[in-house]
Motif scaffolding. Structure first.
Motif, mmCIF file in Angstrom:
data_model
loop_
_atom_site.group_PDB
_atom_site.id
_atom_site.type_symbol
_atom_site.label_atom_id
_atom_site.label_comp_id
_atom_site.label_asym_id
_atom_site.label_seq_id
_atom_site.Cartn_x
_atom_site.Cartn_y
_atom_site.Cartn_z
ATOM 1 N N ARG A 198 0.844 -1.205 0.000
ATOM 2 C CA ARG A 198 0.000 0.000 0.000
ATOM 3 C C ARG A 198 0.870 1.243 0.000
ATOM 4 O O ARG A 198 2.078 1.178 0.227
ATOM 5 C CB ARG A 198 -0.949 -0.020 1.203
ATOM 6 N N THR A 199 0.231 2.398 -0.248
ATOM 7 C CA THR A 199 0.975 3.664 -0.242
ATOM 8 C C THR A 199 0.358 4.600 0.786
ATOM 9 O O THR A 199 -0.814 4.460 1.146
ATOM 10 C CB THR A 199 0.886 4.383 -1.606
ATOM 11 N N LEU A 200 1.151 5.575 1.227
ATOM 12 C CA LEU A 200 0.625 6.621 2.113
ATOM 13 C C LEU A 200 -0.177 7.628 1.303
ATOM 14 O O LEU A 200 -1.096 8.250 1.786
ATOM 15 C CB LEU A 200 1.790 7.377 2.754
ATOM 16 N N TYR A 201 0.214 7.810 0.053
ATOM 17 C CA TYR A 201 -0.449 8.812 -0.777
ATOM 18 C C TYR A 201 -1.598 8.175 -1.556
ATOM 19 O O TYR A 201 -1.651 6.963 -1.717
ATOM 20 C CB TYR A 201 0.558 9.473 -1.724
ATOM 21 N N LYS A 202 -2.497 9.049 -2.011
ATOM 22 C CA LYS A 202 -3.676 8.562 -2.737
ATOM 23 C C LYS A 202 -3.262 8.198 -4.170
ATOM 24 O O LYS A 202 -2.613 8.970 -4.854
ATOM 25 C CB LYS A 202 -4.721 9.679 -2.767
ATOM 26 N N LEU A 203 -3.669 6.990 -4.593
ATOM 27 C CA LEU A 203 -3.292 6.541 -5.938
ATOM 28 C C LEU A 203 -4.126 7.241 -6.999
ATOM 29 O O LEU A 203 -5.325 7.422 -6.832
ATOM 30 C CB LEU A 203 -3.500 5.030 -6.045
ATOM 31 N N LYS A 204 -3.486 7.648 -8.083
ATOM 32 C CA LYS A 204 -4.210 8.281 -9.180
ATOM 33 C C LYS A 204 -4.807 7.206 -10.091
ATOM 34 O O LYS A 204 -4.503 6.028 -9.944
ATOM 35 C CB LYS A 204 -3.252 9.148 -9.996
ATOM 36 N N SER A 205 -5.649 7.644 -11.013
ATOM 37 C CA SER A 205 -6.133 6.682 -11.994
ATOM 38 C C SER A 205 -5.827 7.199 -13.392
ATOM 39 O O SER A 205 -5.495 8.359 -13.577
ATOM 40 C CB SER A 205 -7.634 6.458 -11.824
ATOM 41 N N GLY A 206 -5.931 6.309 -14.348
ATOM 42 C CA GLY A 206 -5.650 6.685 -15.733
ATOM 43 C C GLY A 206 -4.176 6.607 -16.042
ATOM 44 O O GLY A 206 -3.354 6.227 -15.212
ATOM 45 N N GLY A 207 -3.836 6.983 -17.267
ATOM 46 C CA GLY A 207 -2.431 6.976 -17.666
ATOM 47 C C GLY A 207 -1.950 5.609 -18.126
ATOM 48 O O GLY A 207 -2.672 4.618 -18.057
#
Ligand code: SAH
Ligand code: SF4
Length: 452
Positions: A198-207
């Motif tokens: 997991r990550t501490l930051y919010k995962l982006k979508s797309g790309g």
């Protein structure tokens, strides 16, 4: 030393690296005073981190430029020449990737005879905020170049005769081209992580992700060896693993920095995984890519690390069996989460003792892996002529093990004079030491021919 301008390119990741640069700065200060050097400057992460201190301690410095300032260097030099004052730009950028900058083909090998490999930077910055690490603070947010310009740069090097491409980034496999929806025929993907991470930051979508990029580079140049560094374990998704497994030209030697084997330490480091999740990833990789060599980084003596934590790390090293492990004593960096919230409480001598013990342990598996190659045939990329003897060449196999090769006729009669730096050679491994393999050339070859 005699020069119009000298720039020092710097890294701030550990205190050791910075100490070396302070020493060099003093040298340059003296060289300027004596007239041997006309101007000198400091570039990179240490410039970003320590600009004020550098200005105070080395006031005759001409230019200080952070990692995102290189396009402005001509301007900075002009300002410095016009005003006679230090010119400084350490601003971090949200989008600078030096995307359209094509450099000359420059061999990174230690000998001037080698023109085999080229580095291609594909991402900059890091969003991970591991608690010990200064990179996100000196390098800024993560951003990726477009697939198109990467492919163009790779082609530029390959056309110039480079036989190995090394994709580069602080987190190279977090690569994501968010301009991807403009690329015809490619579908958008959701950002995915390896199972259990997991990550501490919010995962982006797309790309478009690393798996697609890697696949495109590999398909475009089937006879060029492809490596990448430094990856983060969380981004070894099943898709990335599948692409590596499928292409014979993607080297089967992977870096997978673990940092620690203790869940408590990993939690304090904010790495986003447990020892079990890491081990299960190793298992998936080894199942999909048989014989894949795995390397790692470790930090010894992180805040609060106990003997029991250290034992967990030893256990991890033992279980994975690394080919290479880079082991560092923890060095507290300002501005990091650990600097504000944790205590650097492991004595230096304990850090060093643990480092030594880890080093000795991983070298056992490393030696075992070297010994296991004896008698096998390996595809080597010849990198240079040995400094010790002109009769010996050296190169590397897929796992990145160094192989020293006698420069004698190939068994198939294609001739020793034909083997040169930059060639792929099918070689038989006839011996090894703890760090090097010994080989004899069987035939000149290529990636596609060797794996046919
Ligand atoms: N992005 C990669 C690692 C890049 S930094 C990853 O996270 O996996 C290279 C290595 O330097 C790290 O893996 C870590 O082992 C080491 N390192 C970073 N900060 C450090 C610190 N403060 N003290 C000691 N070693 C450190
Ligand atoms: Fe540093 Fe690597 Fe963690 Fe980023 S992922 S913060 S570069 S150790």
């Amino acid at each position: 030393m005699q020069a119009d301008i000298v720039f020092l390119m710097t890294c701030a990741i550990r205190e050791n690296a910075e100490n070396k640069v302070w020493h060099k700065l003093r040298e340059l200060e003296r060289a300027k005073r004596s007239g041997a050097v006309k101007k000198f400057g400091l570039l990179g992460c240490m410039a970003e981190r320590l600009k004020t201190k550098v200005l105070e301690e080395v006031p005759t410095i001409d230019v200080i430029g952070g990692p995102d300032s290189y396009r402005h260097l001509p301007k900075l030099l002009a300002v410095n020449s016009l005003t006679g004052q230090n010119a400084v730009n350490v601003l971090l950028s949200l989008d600078e990737t030096y995307d359209d900058v094509l450099t000359d083909v420059h061999p990174h090998s230690s000998t001037i005879t080698s023109r085999t490999s080229a580095y291609v930077s594909i991402t900059r910055g890091c969003n991970n905020l591991c608690s010990y690490c200064i990179v996100p603070h000196t390098r800024g947010r993560e951003r990726s170049r477009s697939i198109e310009t990467i492919l163009k740069e790779v082609r530029h090097y390959v056309d110039a005769g480079v036989r190995e491409i090394i994709l580069l980034g602080q987190n190279v496999n977090s690569y994501r081209d968010f301009g991807g929806d403009q690329v015809e025929g490619k579908e958008q993907q959701q950002v995915k992580l390896a199972a259990g991470f997991r990550t501490l930051y919010k995962l982006k979508s797309g790309g478009i992700g690393f798996d697609v990029l890697l696949d495109e580079v590999a398909r475009a140049h089937p006879d060029v060896r492809i490596r990448f560094t430094s990856p983060h374990p969380k981004d070894f998704t099943d898709e990335v693993i599948e692409v590596i497994a499928r292409h014979p030209n993607i080297a089967k030697g992977l870096h997978m920095p673990a940092q620690s084997g203790s869940d408590a330490v990993l939690e304090r480091m904010r790495r986003g995984y447990t020892k079990a999740a890491y081990l299960s990833l190793v298992e998936r990789i080894r199942a999909a890519i048989p014989g894949c060599a795995i390397n790692s980084d470790f930090i010894c003596g992180f805040c609060g690390e106990t003997d029991a934590d250290h034992q967990e790390t030893l256990d991890l090293v033992e279980r994975v069996g690394y080919l290479v492990a880079y082991i560092f004593a923890y060095s507290m960096r300002e501005r990091t989460h650990a600097h504000y919230h944790l205590v650097d409480d492991v004595p230096q001598e304990v850090k060093i003792a643990r480092l030594t013990e880890l080093n000795q342990l991983y070298r056992l598996s490393s030696l075992r892996m070297n010994q296991a190659t004896v008698g096998t045939r390996q595809l080597l990329l010849i990198e240079g002529v040995s400094k010790k003897s002109p009769d010996q060449l050296y190169g590397r196999n897929e796992a990145n093990q160094k192989v020293v090769l006698t420069r004698r006729a190939t068994e198939d009669g294609s001739g020793d004079d034909l083997i040169d730096v930059g060639d792929f050679v099918d070689a038989r491994i006839v011996g090894c030491t703890s760090v090097t393999l010994l080989g004899e050339p069987v035939a000149k070859s290529s990636i596609t021919a060797f794996y046919a």
